[in-house]
Scaffold this motif. Structure first.
Motif, PDB file in Angstrom:
ATOM      1  N   LEU A 156      35.454  76.779 -18.977  1.00 50.52           N
ATOM      2  CA  LEU A 156      35.547  76.156 -20.297  1.00 50.52           C
ATOM      3  C   LEU A 156      34.421  75.151 -20.507  1.00 50.52           C
ATOM      4  O   LEU A 156      33.830  75.078 -21.591  1.00 50.52           O
ATOM      5  CB  LEU A 156      36.908  75.480 -20.457  1.00 50.52           C
ATOM      6  CG  LEU A 156      38.127  76.421 -20.440  1.00 50.52           C
ATOM      7  CD1 LEU A 156      39.409  75.615 -20.382  1.00 50.52           C
ATOM      8  CD2 LEU A 156      38.123  77.335 -21.661  1.00 50.52           C
ATOM      9  N   TRP A 157      34.109  74.368 -19.457  1.00 48.64           N
ATOM     10  CA  TRP A 157      33.006  73.398 -19.562  1.00 48.64           C
ATOM     11  C   TRP A 157      31.686  74.122 -19.836  1.00 48.64           C
ATOM     12  O   TRP A 157      30.923  73.719 -20.723  1.00 48.64           O
ATOM     13  CB  TRP A 157      32.896  72.576 -18.276  1.00 48.64           C
ATOM     14  CG  TRP A 157      31.783  71.575 -18.326  1.00 48.64           C
ATOM     15  CD1 TRP A 157      31.854  70.288 -18.782  1.00 48.64           C
ATOM     16  CD2 TRP A 157      30.413  71.785 -17.943  1.00 48.64           C
ATOM     17  NE1 TRP A 157      30.620  69.680 -18.704  1.00 48.64           N
ATOM     18  CE2 TRP A 157      29.714  70.584 -18.203  1.00 48.64           C
ATOM     19  CE3 TRP A 157      29.716  72.859 -17.414  1.00 48.64           C
ATOM     20  CZ2 TRP A 157      28.364  70.439 -17.936  1.00 48.64           C
ATOM     21  CZ3 TRP A 157      28.354  72.719 -17.154  1.00 48.64           C
ATOM     22  CH2 TRP A 157      27.691  71.518 -17.416  1.00 48.64           C
ATOM     23  N   ALA A 158      31.430  75.189 -19.080  1.00 47.18           N
ATOM     24  CA  ALA A 158      30.172  75.921 -19.253  1.00 47.18           C
ATOM     25  C   ALA A 158      30.096  76.559 -20.640  1.00 47.18           C
ATOM     26  O   ALA A 158      29.019  76.632 -21.242  1.00 47.18           O
ATOM     27  CB  ALA A 158      30.038  76.983 -18.166  1.00 47.18           C
ATOM     28  N   GLY A 159      31.247  77.004 -21.166  1.00 47.55           N
ATOM     29  CA  GLY A 159      31.259  77.550 -22.510  1.00 47.55           C
ATOM     30  C   GLY A 159      30.912  76.522 -23.571  1.00 47.55           C
ATOM     31  O   GLY A 159      30.335  76.848 -24.610  1.00 47.55           O
ATOM     32  N   ARG A 160      31.279  75.253 -23.304  1.00 53.40           N
ATOM     33  CA  ARG A 160      30.937  74.165 -24.241  1.00 53.40           C
ATOM     34  C   ARG A 160      29.530  73.634 -24.012  1.00 53.40           C
ATOM     35  O   ARG A 160      29.004  72.907 -24.860  1.00 53.40           O
ATOM     36  CB  ARG A 160      31.953  73.020 -24.097  1.00 53.40           C
ATOM     37  CG  ARG A 160      33.346  73.343 -24.573  1.00 53.40           C
ATOM     38  CD  ARG A 160      34.218  72.092 -24.617  1.00 53.40           C
ATOM     39  NE  ARG A 160      34.439  71.516 -23.306  1.00 53.40           N
ATOM     40  CZ  ARG A 160      35.466  71.815 -22.509  1.00 53.40           C
ATOM     41  NH1 ARG A 160      36.342  72.733 -22.890  1.00 53.40           N
ATOM     42  NH2 ARG A 160      35.617  71.238 -21.336  1.00 53.40           N
ATOM     43  N   HIS A 161      28.943  73.951 -22.857  1.00 50.59           N
ATOM     44  CA  HIS A 161      27.608  73.443 -22.510  1.00 50.59           C
ATOM     45  C   HIS A 161      26.723  74.589 -22.027  1.00 50.59           C
ATOM     46  O   HIS A 161      26.224  74.563 -20.887  1.00 50.59           O
ATOM     47  CB  HIS A 161      27.721  72.366 -21.416  1.00 50.59           C
ATOM     48  CG  HIS A 161      28.593  71.205 -21.785  1.00 50.59           C
ATOM     49  ND1 HIS A 161      29.966  71.222 -21.613  1.00 50.59           N
ATOM     50  CD2 HIS A 161      28.290  69.997 -22.315  1.00 50.59           C
ATOM     51  CE1 HIS A 161      30.466  70.065 -22.008  1.00 50.59           C
ATOM     52  NE2 HIS A 161      29.475  69.313 -22.455  1.00 50.59           N
TER      53      HIS A 161
END
Length: 340
Positions: A156-161
C-alpha cells in the motif's frame, strides 16, 4: 556509533554480533510517546570481485502481525547478495513496544507511512524535495521486503509512493481476507460499526497456537525468539485495526501499481483447520495461499509468483531446504531485474 535524527544514536542490538539499532521518534498518539526502531546489519560486503545480484542496493524489511525482526539469516542472505540490510520494528511492535501501548494497534495502515519514512530517511532514502533533484542518479536502489501484514503495509505504501522503491519482495503477504472478497464484504459493515462504537474492544482470539508450534523451538519448530514480542497466540485484535486491514485488502483487490517489479513468495498449499495436523508443519496455516497468489497479480504489471512446496506461513522460517529454495528464487529474480 553515528548520531541520527533527534540526537538518537545507533547502539548494539539485542541480536548481538553485527546488528545495531536506532530509535526513531514519531509523533505521539493518544497513548503517549511513540517510536519505531530501525535495525541494521553491519557485516562487510563479501570479498568477491564479481558483481553480486543486489550490489549497491539497500533493503528494508518489515515484519508481520504479532512479530518483530529476529531472522538473522535473512540479513546474512541479503549481505551475501551485495545489499545493505535494514529491518524495521514498527510502532507498538517488538523493540518499539512500550508497556503503556496497545500492541500492534493502528486504525489506519497509512499511519505507518511515518514509520517507513523515518526509516528510509535514516537509510539515506528520504522523500525527494520539490524542485530539481541534484545527483538523483547516484541514489542506491531500494528494495522493500515485507512479511504477511508487513507485505500488505509495504504494498500500500509503494502504491502511494510509486518510484521510491525499485523492487518489492513479499513473503506470504496478507493481501486478502481468509474468507475471500465475498467474506470481506459480508463482515465489513459489522467491523465498521464496531470500529466506530468500540474501536479498542477485544475481538475473539481465533489463534489456537498452532502457528507458534510450527515455528518455536519450545515446541516443534527450530527458532528462538522473544515470546513477549511474538506471543504464542498472538496479540489481541480490535475492530478499528481489523477495519484498517480490510480496507487495505479492498484497495489491493481494486488494483494498485507499486511502480516496481514484485516477487511474491508463498507456500504451495494451505492447511486451515481447528484441529492440529502434521501437515501444518509444511503448509501455510494462516492464509489461503491460492487467494494470495491471485491478489499478488493486482500489485503491478510485472509480478513473479513463487509457490514453494513445504513452506510455512513465514517462508523464511520454513525447514532449511525450503529456505534455500526461497533464497534461490530471490536470487533468480534479482539477476533478472537488478544484475548489472
Amino acid at each position: 556509533m553515528s548520531e541520527n535524527r533527534g540526537g538518537e544514536r545507533w547502539k548494539p542490538d539485542v541480536l548481538g554480533g553485527h546488528f545495531e539499532q536506532l530509535t526513531l521518534p514519531l509523533k505521539p498518539d493518544v497513548e503517549g510517546e511513540v517510536v519505531a526502531t530501525l535495525v541494521r546489519y553491519t557485516a562487510l560486503r563479501p570479498l568477491d570481485l564479481r558483481a553480486l545480484p543486489a550490489d549497491g542496493a539497500d533493503v528494508l524489511y518489515v515484519h508481520g502481525w504479532s512479530d518483530y525482526f529476529f531472522q538473522t539469516h535473512l540479513a546474512e542472505y541479503w549481505r551475501s547478495m551485495g545489499a545493505r540490510f535494514h529491518a524495521l520494528d514498527l510502532r507498538k511492535y517488538g523493540r518499539s513496544l512500550r508497556d503503556y501501548q496497545t500492541p500492534g494497534f493502528v486504525d489506519d495502515l497509512s499511519i505507518y507511512d511515518e514509520d517507513i519514512e523515518a526509516a528510509l530517511t535514516a537509510m539515506g532514502h528520504g522523500a525527494p524535495k520539490p524542485g530539481p533533484t541534484v545527483n538523483a542518479g547516484k541514489r542506491r536502489p531500494l528494495i522493500l521486503m515485507g512479511h504477511s501484514t508487513g507485505g500488505l503495509t509495504l504494498s500500500l505504501w509503494a502504491g502511494r509512493h510509486p518510484g521510491r522503491a525499485q523492487g518489492l519482495v513479499l513473503n506470504s503477504p496478507w493481501l486478502e481476507f481468509q474468507a475471500r472478497g465475498i467474506g470481506r464484504e459480508v463482515i465489513a459493515p459489522a467491523v465498521v460499526l464496531g470500529a466506530k462504537v468500540a474501536p479498542l474492544a477485544q475481538l475473539p482470539n481465533v489463534d489456537l497456537g498452532f502457528y507458534t508450534r510450527t515455528v518455536s523451538k519450545e515446541f516443534d519448530g527450530e527458532w528462538e525468539y522473544n515470546m513477549a514480542w511474538r506471543p504464542e497466540r498472538g496479540f489481541p485484535t480490535h475492530p478499528a485495526w481489523l477495519k484498517a486491514v480490510l480496507f487495505g485488502h479492498g484497495t489491493v483487490a481494486a488494483g494498485i501499481d507499486v511502480g516496481a517489479p514484485v516477487l511474491s513468495l508463498m507456500s504451495a498449499r494451505s492447511t486451515i483447520s481447528l484441529v492440529w495436523s502434521p501437515a501444518m508443519m509444511t503448509s501455510d496455516i494462516v492464509l489461503v495461499v491460492d487467494d494470495i497468489a491471485v491478489r499478488s497479480l493486482k500489485l503491478a504489471p510485472g509480478v513473479t509468483v513463487e509457490r514453494l512446496d513445504g513452506a510455512i506461513h513465514d517462508v523464511m522460517l520454513s525447514a532449511k531446504p525450503v529456505r534455500e529454495a526461497a533464497y534461490a528464487a530471490i536470487t533468480r529474480w534479482l539477476r533478472g531485474y537488478f544484475a548489472h
